[in-house]
Design a protein around this motif. Structure first.
Motif, PDB file in Angstrom:
ATOM      1  N   VAL A   1       1.877 -78.602  92.393  1.00 55.83           N
ATOM      2  CA  VAL A   1       2.560 -78.510  93.684  1.00 55.83           C
ATOM      3  C   VAL A   1       1.820 -77.598  94.678  1.00 55.83           C
ATOM      4  O   VAL A   1       1.272 -78.064  95.680  1.00 55.83           O
ATOM      5  CB  VAL A   1       4.017 -78.008  93.489  1.00 55.83           C
ATOM      6  CG1 VAL A   1       4.746 -77.931  94.819  1.00 55.83           C
ATOM      7  CG2 VAL A   1       4.777 -78.916  92.539  1.00 55.83           C
ATOM      8  N   CYS A   2       1.795 -76.302  94.389  1.00 59.88           N
ATOM      9  CA  CYS A   2       1.351 -75.327  95.399  1.00 59.88           C
ATOM     10  C   CYS A   2      -0.105 -75.468  95.848  1.00 59.88           C
ATOM     11  O   CYS A   2      -0.389 -75.320  97.040  1.00 59.88           O
ATOM     12  CB  CYS A   2       1.611 -73.917  94.907  1.00 59.88           C
ATOM     13  SG  CYS A   2       3.288 -73.722  94.308  1.00 59.88           S
ATOM     14  N   PRO A   3      -1.063 -75.733  94.945  1.00 63.00           N
ATOM     15  CA  PRO A   3      -2.460 -75.812  95.409  1.00 63.00           C
ATOM     16  C   PRO A   3      -2.678 -76.874  96.495  1.00 63.00           C
ATOM     17  O   PRO A   3      -3.603 -76.761  97.294  1.00 63.00           O
ATOM     18  CB  PRO A   3      -3.240 -76.171  94.137  1.00 63.00           C
ATOM     19  CG  PRO A   3      -2.408 -75.640  93.025  1.00 63.00           C
ATOM     20  CD  PRO A   3      -0.993 -75.870  93.475  1.00 63.00           C
TER      21      PRO A   3
ATOM     22  N   MET B   1       4.684 -68.590  88.701  1.00 62.98           N
ATOM     23  CA  MET B   1       5.396 -68.197  89.923  1.00 62.98           C
ATOM     24  C   MET B   1       4.413 -67.599  90.925  1.00 62.98           C
ATOM     25  O   MET B   1       3.486 -66.913  90.559  1.00 62.98           O
ATOM     26  CB  MET B   1       6.459 -67.178  89.557  1.00 62.98           C
ATOM     27  CG  MET B   1       7.290 -66.793  90.741  1.00 62.98           C
ATOM     28  SD  MET B   1       8.732 -65.888  90.222  1.00 62.98           S
ATOM     29  CE  MET B   1       8.036 -64.416  89.589  1.00 62.98           C
ATOM     30  N   CYS B   2       4.652 -67.843  92.169  1.00 61.93           N
ATOM     31  CA  CYS B   2       3.684 -67.472  93.184  1.00 61.93           C
ATOM     32  C   CYS B   2       4.194 -66.326  94.048  1.00 61.93           C
ATOM     33  O   CYS B   2       5.356 -66.279  94.416  1.00 61.93           O
ATOM     34  CB  CYS B   2       3.439 -68.680  94.055  1.00 61.93           C
ATOM     35  SG  CYS B   2       2.324 -68.320  95.351  1.00 61.93           S
ATOM     36  N   ARG B   3       3.279 -65.417  94.392  1.00 62.97           N
ATOM     37  CA  ARG B   3       3.682 -64.279  95.219  1.00 62.97           C
ATOM     38  C   ARG B   3       3.496 -64.538  96.703  1.00 62.97           C
ATOM     39  O   ARG B   3       4.000 -63.838  97.525  1.00 62.97           O
ATOM     40  CB  ARG B   3       2.855 -63.057  94.834  1.00 62.97           C
ATOM     41  CG  ARG B   3       3.436 -62.364  93.643  1.00 62.97           C
ATOM     42  CD  ARG B   3       2.798 -61.046  93.475  1.00 62.97           C
ATOM     43  NE  ARG B   3       1.368 -61.192  93.303  1.00 62.97           N
ATOM     44  CZ  ARG B   3       0.630 -60.366  92.588  1.00 62.97           C
ATOM     45  NH1 ARG B   3       1.178 -59.348  92.001  1.00 62.97           N
ATOM     46  NH2 ARG B   3      -0.661 -60.552  92.474  1.00 62.97           N
ATOM     47  N   SER B   4       2.697 -65.536  97.037  1.00 69.80           N
ATOM     48  CA  SER B   4       2.392 -65.673  98.450  1.00 69.80           C
ATOM     49  C   SER B   4       2.650 -67.048  99.044  1.00 69.80           C
ATOM     50  O   SER B   4       2.678 -67.179 100.248  1.00 69.80           O
ATOM     51  CB  SER B   4       0.939 -65.292  98.696  1.00 69.80           C
ATOM     52  OG  SER B   4       0.119 -66.026  97.845  1.00 69.80           O
ATOM     53  N   CYS B   5       2.829 -68.075  98.230  1.00 65.13           N
ATOM     54  CA  CYS B   5       2.946 -69.390  98.855  1.00 65.13           C
ATOM     55  C   CYS B   5       4.389 -69.711  99.222  1.00 65.13           C
ATOM     56  O   CYS B   5       4.653 -70.720  99.847  1.00 65.13           O
ATOM     57  CB  CYS B   5       2.375 -70.481  97.974  1.00 65.13           C
ATOM     58  SG  CYS B   5       3.459 -70.955  96.661  1.00 65.13           S
ATOM     59  N   GLY B   6       5.298 -68.851  98.850  1.00 66.00           N
ATOM     60  CA  GLY B   6       6.673 -69.083  99.259  1.00 66.00           C
ATOM     61  C   GLY B   6       7.503 -69.765  98.191  1.00 66.00           C
ATOM     62  O   GLY B   6       8.701 -69.918  98.338  1.00 66.00           O
ATOM     63  N   CYS B   7       6.875 -70.119  97.051  1.00 69.49           N
ATOM     64  CA  CYS B   7       7.650 -70.804  96.021  1.00 69.49           C
ATOM     65  C   CYS B   7       8.262 -69.808  95.054  1.00 69.49           C
ATOM     66  O   CYS B   7       9.029 -70.166  94.191  1.00 69.49           O
ATOM     67  CB  CYS B   7       6.786 -71.793  95.254  1.00 69.49           C
ATOM     68  SG  CYS B   7       5.554 -70.983  94.260  1.00 69.49           S
ATOM     69  N   GLY B   8       7.889 -68.530  95.184  1.00 72.68           N
ATOM     70  CA  GLY B   8       8.330 -67.594  94.160  1.00 72.68           C
ATOM     71  C   GLY B   8       8.842 -66.287  94.729  1.00 72.68           C
ATOM     72  O   GLY B   8       9.642 -66.251  95.649  1.00 72.68           O
TER      73      GLY B   8
ATOM     74  N   ALA C   1      -0.509 -65.442  91.545  1.00 75.19           N
ATOM     75  CA  ALA C   1      -0.383 -66.534  92.526  1.00 75.19           C
ATOM     76  C   ALA C   1      -0.728 -67.862  91.849  1.00 75.19           C
ATOM     77  O   ALA C   1      -1.628 -67.932  91.016  1.00 75.19           O
ATOM     78  CB  ALA C   1      -1.287 -66.288  93.711  1.00 75.19           C
ATOM     79  N   CYS C   2      -0.003 -68.907  92.228  1.00 74.94           N
ATOM     80  CA  CYS C   2      -0.145 -70.176  91.513  1.00 74.94           C
ATOM     81  C   CYS C   2      -1.062 -71.156  92.237  1.00 74.94           C
ATOM     82  O   CYS C   2      -0.954 -72.360  92.049  1.00 74.94           O
ATOM     83  CB  CYS C   2       1.228 -70.786  91.289  1.00 74.94           C
ATOM     84  SG  CYS C   2       2.151 -70.883  92.801  1.00 74.94           S
ATOM     85  N   HIS C   3      -1.948 -70.638  93.081  1.00 75.07           N
ATOM     86  CA  HIS C   3      -2.900 -71.494  93.774  1.00 75.07           C
ATOM     87  C   HIS C   3      -4.086 -70.641  94.215  1.00 75.07           C
ATOM     88  O   HIS C   3      -3.948 -69.419  94.345  1.00 75.07           O
ATOM     89  CB  HIS C   3      -2.255 -72.108  95.022  1.00 75.07           C
ATOM     90  CG  HIS C   3      -1.767 -71.043  95.953  1.00 75.07           C
ATOM     91  ND1 HIS C   3      -0.501 -70.507  95.884  1.00 75.07           N
ATOM     92  CD2 HIS C   3      -2.400 -70.362  96.937  1.00 75.07           C
ATOM     93  CE1 HIS C   3      -0.375 -69.554  96.788  1.00 75.07           C
ATOM     94  NE2 HIS C   3      -1.518 -69.438  97.439  1.00 75.07           N
TER      95      HIS C   3
HETATM   96 ZN   LIG Z   1       3.560 -71.495  94.314  1.00 75.86          ZN
END
Ligand SMILES: [Zn+2]
Ligand SMILES: Nc1nc2c(ncn2[C@@H]2O[C@H](COP(=O)(O)OP(=O)(O)OP(=O)(O)O)[C@@H](O)[C@H]2O)c(=O)[nH]1
Ligand SMILES: [Zn+2]
Length: 253
Positions: free
Chosen positions: A155-157, A1-8, A123-125
């Motif tokens: 996805v996110c990267p 799960m990501c804290r900054s890319c908007g997916c999480g 973060a996932c990227h």
């Molecule tokens: Zn993400």
């Protein structure tokens, strides 16, 4: 799960973490717009920083490759074997991104190339800022190829330009031949695909024709390599490609 890319987390916190109930359509519309604006501005900032990284790398004739795949597709194993084969021929450097631990950086160390880890802590990227901060420490004088192993995520990267010359999509034969169709953003943004673990083709029941067809459907000009870092199959062609890239970069004035 990501804290900054908007997916999480961040998107959810903005959307519902303030105790409001979103019964009213206007209200939720307002929040949605806010989320979209935050995402767009984060990506615009990232793009600016990526452009700086790109200029920095170009000025030093360093070719940067951003390796993107699902977790466990074999990025680190491919890089281990790649570094061993390029050692003493082409100076390489590595940035290894992981959500947690420095395991990949440790696996890649001691192979003749400077290695730095970026632990994204959730973060996932990777993003251009973090990469830019450690570029001078890792891409030292004489380095021709910079390998960036992104966080395992299909996805996110893709949305986060790091200033690389190309994205390399890594897909292992055990993931199924439909992945290019299911994750088209990566396969259309990448100019090179490396299909890994081809020693497992039979066990996985991998349909080569279908997989190549699916990749080309999304990215007709994709350069495709099929390798097994375990047995060494296909590695010569991959290494030749990297040597050409490094050669072209140093030949340009
Ligand atoms: Zn993400
Ligand atoms: N049979 C076989 N196994 C492989 C090959 N390449 C990698 N593996 C195995 O696949 C697993 C994952 O490999 P890694 O190189 O750690 O994958 P990764 O993409 O770096 O993983 P993350 O960084 O966690 O996303 C390990 O158990 C490897 O030994 C290969 O060519 N053949
Ligand atoms: Zn890895």
């Amino acid at each position: 799960m990501c804290r900054s890319c908007g997916c999480g987390k961040r998107a959810r916190t903005k959307n519902s973490g303030d105790g409001h109930s979103h019964r009213n359509g206007e209200h939720s519309h307002h929040f949605r717009r806010e989320i979209v604006e935050i995402r767009s501005s984060a990506l615009a900032d990232n793009d600016k920083r990526a452009a700086q990284n790109r200029r920095w790398l170009e000025a030093r004739k360093i070719v940067a490759l951003n390796f993107i795949s699902s977790p466990g597709a074999g990025k680190t194993t491919l890089l281990e074997s790649t570094l061993d084969r390029l050692r003493g021929r082409i100076r390489c450097a590595v940035i290894a991104g992981d959500v947690q631990t420095d395991r990949d950086a440790r696996r890649l160390s001691g192979r003749g190339a400077p290695v730095r880890q970026i632990e994204t802590l959730g973060a996932c990227h990777l993003d251009a800022e973090r990469v830019g901060q450690i570029l001078p420490a890792v891409a030292k004088k004489g380095v021709r190829l910079l390998f960036i192993e992104n966080v395992g995520n299909l996805v996110c990267p893709v949305a986060y330009d790091l200033g690389e010359d190309m994205k390399i999509a890594i897909l292992s034969v055990v993931e199924g031949e439909d992945k290019p169709l299911k994750y088209p953003a990566l396969f259309s943004a990448a100019s090179v695909a490396v299909i890994t673990k081809i020693d497992l083709i039979h066990a996985a029941g991998w349909n080569r024709t279908q997989c190549l067809k699916n990749i080309r459907k999304v990215q007709p000009r994709m350069r495709i390599f099929e390798v097994s870092a375990r047995t060494g199959q296909g590695m010569d062609e991959w290494i030749r490609f990297l040597a050409e890239l490094a050669g072209q970069a140093s030949a340009t004035t």
